[in-house]
Design a protein around this motif. Structure first.
Motif, PDB file in Angstrom:
ATOM      1  N   LYS A   2       0.830  -1.193   0.000  1.00  0.00           N
ATOM      2  CA  LYS A   2       0.000   0.000   0.000  1.00  0.00           C
ATOM      3  C   LYS A   2       0.869   1.248   0.000  1.00  0.00           C
ATOM      4  O   LYS A   2       1.631   1.487   0.908  1.00  0.00           O
ATOM      5  N   HIS A   3       0.751   2.022  -1.061  1.00  0.00           N
ATOM      6  CA  HIS A   3       1.413   3.320  -1.141  1.00  0.00           C
ATOM      7  C   HIS A   3       0.681   4.145  -2.191  1.00  0.00           C
ATOM      8  O   HIS A   3       0.608   3.757  -3.351  1.00  0.00           O
ATOM      9  N   HIS A   4       0.089   5.253  -1.774  1.00  0.00           N
ATOM     10  CA  HIS A   4      -0.703   6.047  -2.699  1.00  0.00           C
ATOM     11  C   HIS A   4       0.199   6.887  -3.596  1.00  0.00           C
ATOM     12  O   HIS A   4       0.852   7.818  -3.138  1.00  0.00           O
ATOM     13  N   TYR A   5       0.227   6.536  -4.869  1.00  0.00           N
ATOM     14  CA  TYR A   5       0.989   7.327  -5.829  1.00  0.00           C
ATOM     15  C   TYR A   5       0.151   8.482  -6.352  1.00  0.00           C
ATOM     16  O   TYR A   5       0.684   9.482  -6.800  1.00  0.00           O
ATOM     17  N   TRP A   6      -1.165   8.309  -6.352  1.00  0.00           N
ATOM     18  CA  TRP A   6      -2.074   9.346  -6.813  1.00  0.00           C
ATOM     19  C   TRP A   6      -2.962   9.783  -5.653  1.00  0.00           C
ATOM     20  O   TRP A   6      -3.420   8.951  -4.861  1.00  0.00           O
ATOM     21  N   GLU A   7      -3.208  11.066  -5.613  1.00  0.00           N
ATOM     22  CA  GLU A   7      -3.988  11.623  -4.515  1.00  0.00           C
ATOM     23  C   GLU A   7      -5.271  12.270  -5.058  1.00  0.00           C
ATOM     24  O   GLU A   7      -5.686  12.013  -6.176  1.00  0.00           O
ATOM     25  N   MET A   8      -5.862  13.145  -4.260  1.00  0.00           N
ATOM     26  CA  MET A   8      -7.160  13.722  -4.571  1.00  0.00           C
ATOM     27  C   MET A   8      -7.217  14.463  -5.910  1.00  0.00           C
ATOM     28  O   MET A   8      -8.267  14.431  -6.571  1.00  0.00           O
ATOM     29  N   PRO A   9      -6.158  15.155  -6.358  1.00  0.00           N
ATOM     30  CA  PRO A   9      -6.256  15.816  -7.669  1.00  0.00           C
ATOM     31  C   PRO A   9      -6.617  14.874  -8.810  1.00  0.00           C
ATOM     32  O   PRO A   9      -7.354  15.260  -9.722  1.00  0.00           O
ATOM     33  N   ILE A  10      -6.121  13.638  -8.772  1.00  0.00           N
ATOM     34  CA  ILE A  10      -6.459  12.676  -9.814  1.00  0.00           C
ATOM     35  C   ILE A  10      -7.918  12.247  -9.694  1.00  0.00           C
ATOM     36  O   ILE A  10      -8.604  12.025 -10.700  1.00  0.00           O
ATOM     37  N   VAL A  11      -8.412  12.128  -8.475  1.00  0.00           N
ATOM     38  CA  VAL A  11      -9.831  11.810  -8.268  1.00  0.00           C
ATOM     39  C   VAL A  11     -10.698  12.876  -8.942  1.00  0.00           C
ATOM     40  O   VAL A  11     -11.642  12.570  -9.677  1.00  0.00           O
ATOM     41  N   PHE A  59      -5.993  20.165 -12.445  1.00  0.00           N
ATOM     42  CA  PHE A  59      -5.640  19.211 -11.391  1.00  0.00           C
ATOM     43  C   PHE A  59      -4.723  18.115 -11.916  1.00  0.00           C
ATOM     44  O   PHE A  59      -3.839  17.642 -11.188  1.00  0.00           O
ATOM     45  N   LEU A  60      -4.903  17.725 -13.183  1.00  0.00           N
ATOM     46  CA  LEU A  60      -4.018  16.712 -13.765  1.00  0.00           C
ATOM     47  C   LEU A  60      -2.600  17.242 -13.868  1.00  0.00           C
ATOM     48  O   LEU A  60      -1.639  16.581 -13.465  1.00  0.00           O
ATOM     49  N   VAL A  61      -2.443  18.446 -14.411  1.00  0.00           N
ATOM     50  CA  VAL A  61      -1.110  19.046 -14.553  1.00  0.00           C
ATOM     51  C   VAL A  61      -0.490  19.284 -13.179  1.00  0.00           C
ATOM     52  O   VAL A  61       0.713  19.054 -12.970  1.00  0.00           O
ATOM     53  N   PHE A  62      -1.304  19.720 -12.229  1.00  0.00           N
ATOM     54  CA  PHE A  62      -0.816  19.950 -10.869  1.00  0.00           C
ATOM     55  C   PHE A  62      -0.297  18.653 -10.243  1.00  0.00           C
ATOM     56  O   PHE A  62       0.758  18.640  -9.589  1.00  0.00           O
ATOM     57  N   GLU A  63      -0.996  17.548 -10.471  1.00  0.00           N
ATOM     58  CA  GLU A  63      -0.603  16.273  -9.882  1.00  0.00           C
ATOM     59  C   GLU A  63       0.669  15.721 -10.523  1.00  0.00           C
ATOM     60  O   GLU A  63       1.397  14.951  -9.888  1.00  0.00           O
ATOM     61  N   LEU A  64       0.959  16.122 -11.762  1.00  0.00           N
ATOM     62  CA  LEU A  64       2.181  15.644 -12.417  1.00  0.00           C
ATOM     63  C   LEU A  64       3.444  16.129 -11.710  1.00  0.00           C
ATOM     64  O   LEU A  64       4.515  15.569 -11.892  1.00  0.00           O
ATOM     65  N   GLY A  65       3.318  17.204 -10.902  1.00  0.00           N
ATOM     66  CA  GLY A  65       4.440  17.666 -10.092  1.00  0.00           C
ATOM     67  C   GLY A  65       5.314  18.708 -10.759  1.00  0.00           C
ATOM     68  O   GLY A  65       5.994  19.464 -10.083  1.00  0.00           O
ATOM     69  N   GLN A  66       5.320  18.767 -12.085  1.00  0.00           N
ATOM     70  CA  GLN A  66       6.127  19.743 -12.825  1.00  0.00           C
ATOM     71  C   GLN A  66       5.239  20.392 -13.891  1.00  0.00           C
ATOM     72  O   GLN A  66       5.341  20.078 -15.082  1.00  0.00           O
ATOM     73  N   PRO A  67       4.369  21.297 -13.484  1.00  0.00           N
ATOM     74  CA  PRO A  67       3.383  21.870 -14.414  1.00  0.00           C
ATOM     75  C   PRO A  67       3.993  22.523 -15.643  1.00  0.00           C
ATOM     76  O   PRO A  67       3.391  22.493 -16.723  1.00  0.00           O
TER      77      PRO A  67
END
Length: 324
Positions: A2-11, A59-67
């Motif tokens: 268990k390790h969340h790679y994706w968080e609420m922005p992807i939801v 939110f997708l671009v934000f979750e990528l970490g390097q907008p």
């Protein structure tokens, strides 16, 4: 493991992407096949779709970490996300052109008049791309084979049905809004379309309940160890209240009852669609956070081993403490 790679922005992205794509797809279906000439009634739902896709992209671009390097999505040939990003761009561009053709302001009337000639093509392309976005939101997760709960053909089907259902709910809430001028004819046509939308959503909600229960209960009864652990948590574990009461109860069963038993009432026309939208968001939340995967042999031992020569440091160091 268990390790969340994706968080609420992807939801949020998955929910808004499916919602926006579904609205565009249904708008095209109604304008071409069910209510030709009533396209302007879908102008406000189309605006909602464009806003949903735009916020979802953020939110997708934000979750990528390097907008600032989002453009690399299109330079990686094997990236599944590339196809989703391409569909999003196509849907937003042609959806915006179609929507702009109905703008009533005088200062833009010239452009709107020019665009009016291409409404059919614009909506067809946006609707096709919207359908692709709905399917893609489930495909994106199902291609990740290491996550057994996602790697099932049922997930794209479930997400597509859910996206279409939430789109029906959003259209029912926004149909006939700005920039439609009030008239008896427009009001009658809008009410007829709304009735059809409610019937369609009843069918979709029933289908979603069936697919959801088949997927979860099949994993619960006969899935591999990882998928069964997730399904067990949904059925009788710590997320069981969210699954049974939140998503299945308030997100699907209660709206179905309100649709069937409360025709032409605020419960059917407002409360039920809102609950369907919240249920769609909760479905994606539970799925994204059900991302356990089977541990690769030796993986845990690798990550927990101590580098040779650092044993003394690791045994004495406490978080945020500078020993040297």
């Amino acid at each position: 493991m268990k390790h969340h790679y994706w968080e609420m922005p992807i939801v949020i992205y998955l929910f808004l992407g499916g919602l926006g794509g579904g609205i565009m797809f249904l708008s095209a279906i109604f304008d071409f096949f069910i209510a030709p000439g009533a396209g302007v009634l879908f102008a406000w739902p189309m605006f909602i779709a464009l806003a949903a896709l735009a916020v979802g992209c953020f939110f997708l671009v934000f979750e990528l970490g390097q907008p600032l390097v989002f453009w690399r999505v299109w330079t990686t040939a094997t990236a599944i996300i590339k196809w989703g990003a391409t569909l999003l761009v196509i849907a937003m561009v042609f959806g915006a052109l179609w929507w702009a053709s109905y703008l009533p302001w005088e200062w833009i009337s010239g452009l709107a008049g020019v665009l009016a000639g291409g409404r059919g093509a614009f909506l067809a392309i946006a609707g096709f791309a919207g359908f692709g976005i709905m399917v893609y939101t489930g495909v994106m997760l199902s291609t990740l084979k290491a996550h057994a709960f996602w790697a099932t053909p049922a997930l794209p089907v479930l997400f597509t049905i859910s996206a279409t259902s939430t789109a029906c709910a959003a259209i029912a809430l926004g149909l006939g809004g700005w920039p439609v001028e009030f008239s008896l004819e427009a009001a009658v046509v809008a009410e007829i379309i709304r009735e059809i939308i409610h019937v369609v959503d009843i069918v979709l909600v029933c289908a979603e309940i069936v697919v959801l229960l088949i997927m979860v209960l099949s994993f619960f009864g006969a899935g591999n160890v990882t998928a069964k652990a997730v399904a067990t948590r949904w059925v009788k574990g710590k997320t069981a209240p969210l699954f049974w009461i939140g998503m299945l109860g308030f997100g699907l069963v209660i709206p179905l009852i309100l649709y069937v038993g409360g025709a032409h009432s605020p419960a059917s026309e407002v409360v039920a669609p809102v609950l369907v939208l919240l249920g769609g968001l909760l479905l994606r939340y539970l799925c994204v956070y059900s991302d356990e995967r089977a541990e690769i042999p030796g993986e845990n031992r690798y990550y927990n081993r101590i580098a040779k020569g650092d044993e003394n440091f690791v045994s004495k160091w406490r978080g945020k403490e500078n020993l040297y």
